[in-house]
Design a protein around this motif. Structure first.
Motif, PDB file in Angstrom:
ATOM      1  N   ALA A 312       0.714  -1.139  -0.130  1.00 16.59           N
ATOM      2  CA  ALA A 312      -0.011  -0.008   0.104  1.00 16.59           C
ATOM      3  C   ALA A 312       0.720   1.519   0.098  1.00 16.59           C
ATOM      4  O   ALA A 312       1.806   1.473   0.760  1.00 16.59           O
ATOM      5  CB  ALA A 312      -0.860   0.115   1.131  1.00 16.59           C
ATOM      6  N   GLY A 313       0.526   2.099  -0.870  1.00 18.75           N
ATOM      7  CA  GLY A 313       1.113   3.716  -1.007  1.00 18.75           C
ATOM      8  C   GLY A 313       2.491   3.541  -1.459  1.00 18.75           C
ATOM      9  O   GLY A 313       3.009   4.542  -1.561  1.00 18.75           O
ATOM     10  N   ALA A 314       3.095   2.239  -2.090  1.00 27.22           N
ATOM     11  CA  ALA A 314       4.153   2.212  -2.679  1.00 27.22           C
ATOM     12  C   ALA A 314       4.200   2.781  -4.327  1.00 27.22           C
ATOM     13  O   ALA A 314       3.148   3.060  -4.702  1.00 27.22           O
ATOM     14  CB  ALA A 314       4.888   0.721  -2.626  1.00 27.22           C
ATOM     15  N   CYS A 315       5.573   2.865  -4.852  1.00 26.57           N
ATOM     16  CA  CYS A 315       5.626   3.529  -6.057  1.00 26.57           C
ATOM     17  C   CYS A 315       6.574   2.838  -6.833  1.00 26.57           C
ATOM     18  O   CYS A 315       7.704   2.558  -6.304  1.00 26.57           O
ATOM     19  CB  CYS A 315       5.765   4.989  -6.003  1.00 26.57           C
ATOM     20  N   VAL A 316       6.196   2.371  -7.784  1.00 24.18           N
ATOM     21  CA  VAL A 316       7.073   1.892  -9.184  1.00 24.18           C
ATOM     22  C   VAL A 316       7.319   2.788 -10.043  1.00 24.18           C
ATOM     23  O   VAL A 316       6.366   3.608 -10.692  1.00 24.18           O
ATOM     24  CB  VAL A 316       6.553   0.511  -9.725  1.00 24.18           C
ATOM     25  N   GLY A 317       8.462   3.307 -10.166  1.00 21.51           N
ATOM     26  CA  GLY A 317       9.021   4.536 -10.966  1.00 21.51           C
ATOM     27  C   GLY A 317       8.804   4.128 -12.442  1.00 21.51           C
ATOM     28  O   GLY A 317       8.707   3.310 -12.921  1.00 21.51           O
ATOM     29  N   GLY A 331       5.080   2.750   0.850  1.00 22.25           N
ATOM     30  CA  GLY A 331       5.599   3.928   1.395  1.00 22.25           C
ATOM     31  C   GLY A 331       6.835   4.017   0.749  1.00 22.25           C
ATOM     32  O   GLY A 331       7.735   5.126   0.895  1.00 22.25           O
ATOM     33  N   TRP A 332       7.530   3.180  -0.362  1.00 22.10           N
ATOM     34  CA  TRP A 332       8.722   3.220  -0.810  1.00 22.10           C
ATOM     35  C   TRP A 332       8.404   3.458  -2.265  1.00 22.10           C
ATOM     36  O   TRP A 332       7.681   2.924  -3.055  1.00 22.10           O
ATOM     37  CB  TRP A 332       9.679   1.988  -0.465  1.00 22.10           C
ATOM     38  N   ILE A 333       9.390   4.171  -2.932  1.00 25.27           N
ATOM     39  CA  ILE A 333       9.739   4.328  -4.365  1.00 25.27           C
ATOM     40  C   ILE A 333      10.819   3.158  -4.976  1.00 25.27           C
ATOM     41  O   ILE A 333      12.079   3.300  -4.266  1.00 25.27           O
ATOM     42  CB  ILE A 333      10.126   5.670  -5.165  1.00 25.27           C
ATOM     43  N   ARG A 347       6.070  13.184   1.462  1.00 26.91           N
ATOM     44  CA  ARG A 347       4.604  13.707   1.827  1.00 26.91           C
ATOM     45  C   ARG A 347       3.971  13.894   0.538  1.00 26.91           C
ATOM     46  O   ARG A 347       2.900  14.013   0.197  1.00 26.91           O
ATOM     47  CB  ARG A 347       4.678  14.510   2.989  1.00 26.91           C
ATOM     48  N   GLU A 348       4.791  15.053  -0.134  1.00 24.50           N
ATOM     49  CA  GLU A 348       4.038  15.848  -1.019  1.00 24.50           C
ATOM     50  C   GLU A 348       3.851  14.697  -2.409  1.00 24.50           C
ATOM     51  O   GLU A 348       2.908  14.904  -3.385  1.00 24.50           O
ATOM     52  CB  GLU A 348       4.901  17.197  -1.739  1.00 24.50           C
TER      53      GLU A 348
END
Length: 371
Positions: A312-317, A331-333, A347-348
């Motif tokens: 949840a809330g993670a990011c794949v670039g 919470g990680w990229i 946060r942004e």
């Protein structure tokens, strides 16, 4: 689903999907040539000589897409905007390869963009530059004209002359080999691979008696959704997408968006493919039998393999390649090819993910307004 008018956008030998968005109708100046499965949407204006191959998508909904004269977009090429923030501006004599993405940026005259390359928000690619196949031009990057750029992120390699540039453009337009701009690692460029044998036209298709179930959601007319696929409320499956569950299952959660020309494919052997609530899947993404957690973001042009868990809330670039079995922690990229932990989400950035989700909920509602 409102205001589809193929006849109003007819080329001499073909028609295409021309779609109003709210009060905006695309304007294409003749002559042009467009495959029947291409899509031109909303605030899109193109000068004469436009050519669109199958599933090429020019989507001017939340801002303007402006295309110069004699532009060419190969199969599954995508152009989109940043809602209310940045248009997409493409100059004269631009050539864009298969499965490439131009997003909320400026591509000046004579540029050649290779297969599966991604040019991101706010970037400016100078006149007569060449972006090699598979490259990533990051946000706000300014690339001088007349150079070859390659890599992730794209870096200058050498100056490029008009003859070599012209040959690269001709290779894309003719489907001819070219080591610079023609990639081999691409998804299927037609719909046949995603459908059962004998399937007809249209968007929704059963496989072995299992049919898609679509809640209060938008599914674009050039998308394919096949097999046991559940699409939740306020979700969107956009233009040129293919969601094929085979004899397996795909679940798209409420308020989740799967953007143009993304390919989501699995089967019973590979396992379930599940996107949680409020997930954003960028344009031209490929996802296998993965599990994507709530409010995650899967960046443009990325690849997510079987067995991946994005928490949840993670990011794949953008343009990342996530290897089988990887766990992308909450919470990680993760970025790179192959993808590795890059840094925590700021946060942004979390606020930006939420804004993107909400914009796409609004898009889905607008696209599904009654005629």
């Amino acid at each position: 689903m409102a205001n589809y008018d193929p006849a109003a956008c007819a080329a001499p030998e073909r028609t295409l999907v021309q779609i109003d968005y709210l009060n905006y109708r695309p304007v294409l100046r003749a002559p042009f040539r467009c495959d029947p499965m291409a899509a031109v949407i909303g605030r899109t204006a193109a000068e004469p000589g436009l050519e669109l191959e199958a599933y090429a998508t020019l989507r001017g909904d939340g801002e303007w897409v402006r295309i110069g004269a004699r532009a060419y977009f190969a199969e599954r090429a995508t152009v989109h905007i940043a809602d209310g923030v940045l248009p997409a501006i493409v100059g004269d004599d631009v050539t864009v390869g298969r499965y490439a993405l131009i997003h909320a940026c400026t591509v000046e005259d004579g540029v050649v963009v290779g297969d599966a390359a991604v040019v991101m928000d706010g970037a400016v690619v100078g006149a007569r530059a060449l972006i090699a196949a598979g490259s990533l031009v990051p946000p706000r990057k300014r690339l001088a004209g007349g150079w070859l750029y390659a890599g992730n992120p794209a870096a200058p390699v050498r100056e490029i002359g008009p003859d070599e540039l012209g040959a690269a453009a001709a290779a894309i337009r003719a489907g001819a080999p070219s080591p610079l701009v023609r990639g081999s690692d691409l998804p299927s460029l037609d719909r046949a691979q995603f459908l059962p044998a004998g399937a007809g036209t249209g968007t929704l298709h059963p496989i072995s008696g299992r049919a898609p179930r679509i809640a209060r959601a938008f599914v674009a007319p050039t998308a394919v959704v096949a097999g046991d696929v559940l699409v939740g409320d306020d979700a969107g499956v956009y233009f040129g997408c293919a969601l094929s569950a085979g004899d397996g299952r795909i679940v798209i959660g409420d308020r989740t968006n799967v953007q143009d020309n993304s390919i989501l494919v699995t089967d019973a052997t590979r396992g379930e493919l599940r996107l949680g609530v409020g997930v954003t899947v960028g344009h031209n993404v490929r996802i296998g039998a993965a599990r994507i957690g709530d409010d995650a973001l899967i960046g443009m042009g990325s690849e997510v393999a079987d067995g991946v868990v994005v928490e949840a809330g993670a990011c794949v670039g953008a343009r990342a390649q996530v290897e089988p079995g990887t766990i992308v922690k909450a919470g990680w990229i993760w970025a790179g090819r192959p993808a590795r932990a890059f840094r925590p989400v700021k946060r942004e950035e979390r606020e930006g993910f939420a804004l993107a989700r909400d914009i796409y909920v609004r898009y889905a509602a607008a696209y599904t307004l009654p005629a």
